[in-house]
Write an enzyme that holds these catalytic residues in place. Structure first.
Site, PDB file in Angstrom:
ATOM      1  N   GLY A  61       0.861  -1.176   0.000  1.00  0.00           N
ATOM      2  CA  GLY A  61       0.000   0.000   0.000  1.00  0.00           C
ATOM      3  C   GLY A  61       0.900   1.229   0.000  1.00  0.00           C
ATOM      4  N   ASP A 255      -1.402   4.996  -6.296  1.00  0.00           N
ATOM      5  CA  ASP A 255       0.021   4.812  -6.012  1.00  0.00           C
ATOM      6  C   ASP A 255       0.864   5.975  -6.515  1.00  0.00           C
ATOM      7  OD1 ASP A 255      -1.127   1.939  -5.918  1.00  0.00           O
ATOM      8  OD2 ASP A 255       0.834   1.860  -4.939  1.00  0.00           O
TER       9      ASP A 255
HETATM   10  O1  MRU Z   1       0.535  -3.773  -4.704  1.00  0.00           O
HETATM   11  P1  MRU Z   1      -0.095  -3.054  -3.549  1.00  0.00           P
HETATM   12  O2  MRU Z   1      -0.962  -3.940  -2.715  1.00  0.00           O
HETATM   13  O3  MRU Z   1       0.919  -2.300  -2.739  1.00  0.00           O
HETATM   14  O4  MRU Z   1      -1.053  -1.993  -4.236  1.00  0.00           O
HETATM   15  C1  MRU Z   1      -1.814  -1.159  -3.422  1.00  0.00           C
HETATM   16  C2  MRU Z   1      -2.717  -0.271  -4.189  1.00  0.00           C
HETATM   17  O5  MRU Z   1      -2.749  -0.264  -5.386  1.00  0.00           O
HETATM   18  C3  MRU Z   1      -3.509   0.706  -3.391  1.00  0.00           C
HETATM   19  O6  MRU Z   1      -4.727   0.981  -4.017  1.00  0.00           O
HETATM   20  C4  MRU Z   1      -2.707   2.016  -3.273  1.00  0.00           C
HETATM   21  O7  MRU Z   1      -1.400   1.747  -2.836  1.00  0.00           O
HETATM   22  C5  MRU Z   1      -3.346   2.970  -2.348  1.00  0.00           C
HETATM   23  S1  MRU Z   1      -3.280   2.401  -0.670  1.00  0.00           S
HETATM   24  C6  MRU Z   1      -3.943   3.611   0.301  1.00  0.00           C
END
Ligand code: MRU
Length: 374
Positions: A61, A255
């Site tokens: 995240g 992200d």
């Molecule tokens: O691969 P991840 O689980 O780290 O991806 C997370 C996401 O895409 C979330 O939607 C993003 O980081 C926002 S978290 C508040």
């Protein structure tokens, strides 16, 4: 760290223990790859261990990996201050640790922003003549502040976003954007939490989020904890429920958000945005200012992480395809700004035209990544 599975005395909500906890030299994280089956807490004692945990998505995240990265650099500062034979040597070791941390995952700008923000603070203190040991102590505080600031930002996002969701509607969300993805409370899931508390929400449709299943494993776990009604669906079902009129709004996290509003988020987000437009459903992106990257002009400037083929050929370690099946595994996609109804940030709601609103956001005092990168 207390047990995050404990149900509070009221029976209404599960206690939310922090999934990231720090004491000088040791970062403790809940291993998110093991949830919901197992609650395993890892103790990480070097920047290299923190980088590995980020790469392996044990902590994940965008805001959460920024926080973990900051603590990883704080650990490196303590260790480097003991070993360095000069302030320059100290800064060189810190820069190496920063590079290791930043390289762990490329798409979420929060990681580079947090790590470089701390590295720049260290440089500033050293230039002011502060000895490495004292700089290291200062970085412990800075990392904790960054963590606390993120929780506060999530609360503001929740407050700003809740009134936007249509009253009494079902909302659809993707991936996990809650406690586990942030310092605490969440971005898109923070808005959902705030809307639920305001009595404005009926039900959350949760995409399972292939291939790592953050929706199925983590978002359901958090919603269970808060007793918020949800329905878990596979990613391919979203269009069906939209066409039936079951979804009043889509809300996701981010992200990295480019200067023009193009947004990188978990793979599958783009398809949801296009579907939402087709069905005239508002599509909201919730993110703190640390997720905006003024150095990326458009989505084409955002690096997309490609992860291992094994994640697609298997589900939770169980093979579902030939062992040598050719695979593509981009972890994120880019949703063009034109599909986004509004951004919900810790500095308020941004409506189109986004380029002007995002530029003004930077001027409003965001600790923009560009200022952190040197
Ligand atoms: O691969 P991840 O689980 O780290 O991806 C997370 C996401 O895409 C979330 O939607 C993003 O980081 C926002 S978290 C508040």
């Amino acid at each position: 760290m207390s047990d995050p599975t404990k149900v509070s005395d009221s029976g209404q909500t599960r206690e939310r223990a922090p999934h990231i906890a720090y004491e000088p030299g040791v970062l403790r994280i809940v291993d998110q790859t093991k949830l919901p089956g197992e609650l395993d807490v890892l103790s990480l004692t070097s920047a290299g261990e923190v980088a590995s945990a980020i790469r392996e998505m044990r902590v994940r995240g965008a805001p959460a990996i920024g926080i973990a990265g900051a603590y990883g650099l704080a650990i490196a500062a303590l260790q480097s201050a003991r070993k360095a034979d000069s302030p320059d040597h100290f800064l060189g070791m810190l820069a190496d640790a920063a590079q290791t941390l930043e390289a762990a995952r490329p798409t979420a700008v929060n990681l580079a922003w947090a790590v470089h923000g701390l590295l720049n603070e260290a440089k500033r203190h050293v230039n002011d003549g502060v000895p490495p040991e004292a700089v290291a102590v200062q970085l412990q505080k800075e990392a904790k502040t960054l963590h606390a600031d993120d929780i506060a930002a999530c609360r503001r996002i929740g407050d700003a976003g809740a009134p936007l969701l249509p009253r009494g509607a079902n909302v659809l969300t993707h991936c996990n954007t809650g406690d586990f993805a942030t310092g605490g409370y969440g971005t898109a899931l923070g808005v959902i939490r705030s809307a639920w508390r305001a009595g404005a929400l009926r039900r959350v449709y949760v995409d399972e989020t292939r291939p790592a299943l953050q929706g199925a494993r983590l978002t359901t776990y958090e919603l269970d904890g808060d007793r918020i009604p949800y329905t878990l669906i596979t990613d391919g079902m979203a269009g069906h429920f939209m066409r039936r009129g079951d979804i009043g709004a889509v809300i996701v996290g981010a992200d990295r958000i480019a200067a023009n509003g193009d947004t990188a988020n978990k793979i599958g987000t783009y398809a949801l945005a296009v579907l939402a437009r087709e069905h005239d459903i508002p599509f909201y992106v919730a993110a703190p200012r640390s997720t905006f990257d003024p150095d990326a002009q458009t989505g084409d400037d955002i690096p997309i992480e490609e992860r291992s083929a094994g994640e697609v050929r298997a589900v939770q370690g169980v093979p579902i395809a030939p062992a040598d099946a050719p695979v593509a595994n981009p972890a994120f996609d880019v949703t063009p700004a034109r599909y986004i109804t509004a951004f919900i940030t810790d500095a308020g709601v941004l409506a189109p035209p986004f380029d002007a609103a995002i530029a003004a956001l930077g001027k409003a005092g965001a600790a923009a990544p560009a200022t952190a990168k040197t």
